[in-house]
Design an enzyme around this catalytic site. Structure first.
Site, PDB file in Angstrom:
ATOM      1  N   HIS A   1      60.930  76.668 111.650  1.00 35.32           N
ATOM      2  CA  HIS A   1      61.512  76.770 112.994  1.00 35.32           C
ATOM      3  C   HIS A   1      62.616  75.747 113.203  1.00 35.32           C
ATOM      4  CE1 HIS A   1      58.913  79.882 114.578  1.00 35.32           C
ATOM      5  NE2 HIS A   1      57.862  79.248 114.104  1.00 35.32           N
TER       6      HIS A   1
ATOM      7  N   ASP B   1      65.331  77.590 108.033  1.00 31.84           N
ATOM      8  CA  ASP B   1      65.022  79.013 108.154  1.00 31.84           C
ATOM      9  C   ASP B   1      66.134  79.869 107.552  1.00 31.84           C
ATOM     10  OD1 ASP B   1      62.802  78.130 109.429  1.00 31.84           O
ATOM     11  OD2 ASP B   1      63.143  79.194 111.314  1.00 31.84           O
TER      12      ASP B   1
ATOM     13  N   GLU C   1      68.202  78.071 116.786  1.00 29.23           N
ATOM     14  CA  GLU C   1      67.106  77.634 117.636  1.00 29.23           C
ATOM     15  C   GLU C   1      67.653  77.576 119.056  1.00 29.23           C
ATOM     16  OE1 GLU C   1      64.167  77.535 116.503  1.00 29.23           O
ATOM     17  OE2 GLU C   1      64.743  77.689 114.397  1.00 29.23           O
TER      18      GLU C   1
ATOM     19  N   ASP D   1      70.864  81.342 111.328  1.00 28.41           N
ATOM     20  CA  ASP D   1      69.642  81.224 112.132  1.00 28.41           C
ATOM     21  C   ASP D   1      69.925  80.258 113.278  1.00 28.41           C
ATOM     22  OD1 ASP D   1      66.550  81.806 112.138  1.00 28.41           O
ATOM     23  OD2 ASP D   1      66.782  79.689 112.637  1.00 28.41           O
TER      24      ASP D   1
END
Length: 602
Positions: free
Chosen positions: A178, A183, A39, A37
């Site tokens: 988030h 996540d 960001e 994952d």
């Protein structure tokens, strides 16, 4: 060999043959998954950067390792991203750059199957980062938990396939926040829940799981006959339900090939698969050229507003920056461009970009920023109220008479000149501020000023291009066709009024004359300002901004020739069109001496 060592199957002559365990694929219990994952600073890998990477390696339901790190994106993190993720610019200042993190991630994931929730997003950023830093992207097998969830879970079980929704459905111990590693851990538990569901479908191997997510649905297979009568020509297609409601509008250079693809496994968009299940008819409109198909698609989407189209449904919701027509004009962000004597800048892609453009103009021209409606009578009577900006000296305060009406009209005239095409005052003011902030090593503030200037220049350039085309009573252009003939287009006040073709070897002039004679009548924009329509304003009876941009893109294609042009087709000499390349260079990858320094705007 016993049955335990192989699988019986018929050969080409019908006799039984002994298969091998390899024919069954790789059992899911033996597959090593790396769930990843990211960001990021935005939604596009083209102009955004990674801020955090989280990855978890699992096999057979057991965790084998984790990798998690913040990443310095090389610039400030937008406030809305900070509000969403909690990651601030200060947090990533001392973090490694992505070129340092990539080798560790690639080694961590080597020989594994990558898993991500909405995999195209995360994998797209990783591929882009590898390409930008000279790393070859390994041919990882990829599994998207969104695709799996859409196949094994019904709408009655989950309203959507967001990670938070699936985490609640499977009651994961890790809650999505988030943040990349949190996540990724939640996605691991979602993956395990989905694998349990796949068992009821007889899916036990990696190959079966990947094929299951991409296989056509029963509805897709059952509706294949809808493409039987579709012609192999350029045009527009409309999917309709049993009541004749338009569900989806699209275009293609080959209608038959495109429509047939909706009923195969190559169509993986879950919304489109859902739409196919509702469709009972496919209506087609044959077009002479690809440009005509593109324009007709836009018009039909705006007319029918199909529920399964995402883009171009509401052209009336365009955003504009308006210099109001009143004794003490101010800048206002509006959703309608009227023939009211005001000046308009736009259309602008988003409200945030409009606010950035307005801020750039305010920094160059000291217009009032209050929202009260000021009249000369109100000011003369002393009944207008001063705002906070007036109290701290950041506004001339025409409301209480500190700045005379004549002095304020000078500022309004400068703003009007800027919005009519002379952007030099805004560029000069922004450049002074950027240079000062850079010399003081305040790089993040300098980058913010650069972004404001870029928003203004791009909005002004777009408006000037559209206004120039919208002023033309008629433009006729031709482009070489693939078969050796010509594609013809007649454009009136920015609207595509007719499209046609000239066969190979034929004299083009009779075809041009016939197309002009039969082209749609388009009336000039009502209430146009002296010298033409308001900056960026599409004609009220002509085309939308998006249609005019389609026409302009077609006119920019190689080989296009202008046959006839009625009237001057020009942009302002000191307008923003000439600055777009200059602005774009400020965002190109570079190697400044300071890690957060932007490219100088010179």
């Amino acid at each position: 060999m016993t049955a335990a060592h192989g699988v019986q199957g018929p050969d080409v002559q019908g006799r039984g043959v002994q298969g091998t365990l390899d024919d069954l694929g790789t059992p899911l219990s033996e597959v090593t998954f790396v769930v990843v994952d990211l960001e990021t600073t935005g939604g596009s890998a083209a102009d955004s950067a990674i801020t955090e990477i989280g990855a978890v390696k699992v096999r057979g339901g057991e965790e084998l390792g984790e990798l998690g790190t913040l990443v310095d994106p090389g610039g400030p993190i937008p406030p809305f991203i900070t509000a969403l993720t909690g990651i601030t610019t200060a947090m990533v200042t001392a973090a490694p750059r992505v070129e340092s993190v990539l080798p560790a991630f690639l080694e961590f994931a080597r020989g594994c199957v990558l898993v991500a929730h909405n995999a195209p997003f995360d994998i797209g950023f990783l591929k882009s980062a590898c390409a930008a830093n000279g790393y070859a992207w390994p041919a990882f097998p990829v599994v998207d938990t969104v695709d799996l969830a859409r196949r094994v879970l019904s709408k009655d079980e989950v309203p959507n396939c967001k990670l938070g929704t699936l985490a609640r459905f499977f009651r994961t111990s890790n809650e999505p926040t988030h943040r990349a590693l949190a996540d990724a851990r939640a996605t691991v538990e979602v993956l395990h829940g989905l694998i349990e569901r796949l068992g009821s479908f007889g899916v036990t191997s990696l190959e079966e799981m990947r094929g299951f997510a991409k296989a056509p649905t029963p509805e897709q297979r059952r509706k294949r006959h809808l493409a039987d009568d579709v012609p192999s020509t350029p045009g527009v297609y409309l999917f309709e339900d049993h009541a004749g409601e338009v569900l989806y509008v699209g275009k293609s250079g080959d209608l038959r090939s495109r429509v047939r693809s909706y009923f195969t496994g190559s169509e993986t968009r879950w919304r489109v698969r859902e739409m196919v299940g509702l469709a009972e008819n496919v209506r087609t409109i044959v077009c002479a050229t690809g440009l005509e198909a593109e324009v007709r698609e836009l018009r039909l989407i705006a007319e029918h507003k199909p529920r399964y189209n995402r883009r171009s449904k509401f052209p009336e919701r365009a955003i504009w920056l308006k210099l109001t027509a009143e004794p003490f004009p101010r800048l206002s962000i509006v959703r309608e461009c009227r023939a009211d004597g005001a000046r308009y800048l736009g259309p602008i892609s988003s409200r945030r970009q409009a606010e950035e453009a307005r801020a750039a103009l305010h920094e160059a021209v000291p217009l009032r920023q209050c929202t009260q409606r000021l009249t000369l009578r109100l000011v003369e009577r002393g009944k207008a109220r001063a705002c906070a900006l007036a109290e701290i000296g950041r506004c001339g305060a025409p409301c209480d008479g500190r700045e005379s009406a004549d002095a304020y009209n000078v500022h309004a005239g400068t703003a009007r000149s800027v919005m009519e095409g002379d952007v030099r005052p805004v560029v000069a003011a922004a450049q002074v501020r950027i240079d000062r902030l850079s010399s003081e090593l305040r790089y993040e503030e300098a980058a913010a000023q650069r972004d404001r200037l870029a928003a203004f220049v791009r909005a002004a350039a777009r408006g000037q291009r559209l206004a120039a085309l919208a002023r033309l009573p008629e433009l006729v252009a031709a482009r070489p066709a693939f078969d050796g003939g010509w594609e013809l287009s007649v454009v009136r006040y920015g609207r595509l009024a007719a499209a046609g073709t000239v066969p190979r070897g034929a004299q083009p002039r009779p075809y041009v004359d016939a197309l002009i004679a039969t082209a749609e009548t388009v009336f000039p924009p009502a209430g146009e300002a002296p010298g033409g329509v308001a900056l960026g304003a599409p004609p009220s009876a002509g085309a939308t901004a998006e249609e005019m941009e389609c026409v302009l893109r077609w006119l920019d294609l190689p080989g296009v020739r202008l046959v006839e042009v009625a009237g001057p087709w020009t942009c302002p000499a000191h307008g923003a069109e000439g600055l777009r390349e200059w602005i774009d260079k400020a965002y190109e990858p570079h190697e400044p001496s300071h890690p957060r320094a932007g490219r100088p705007l010179r």
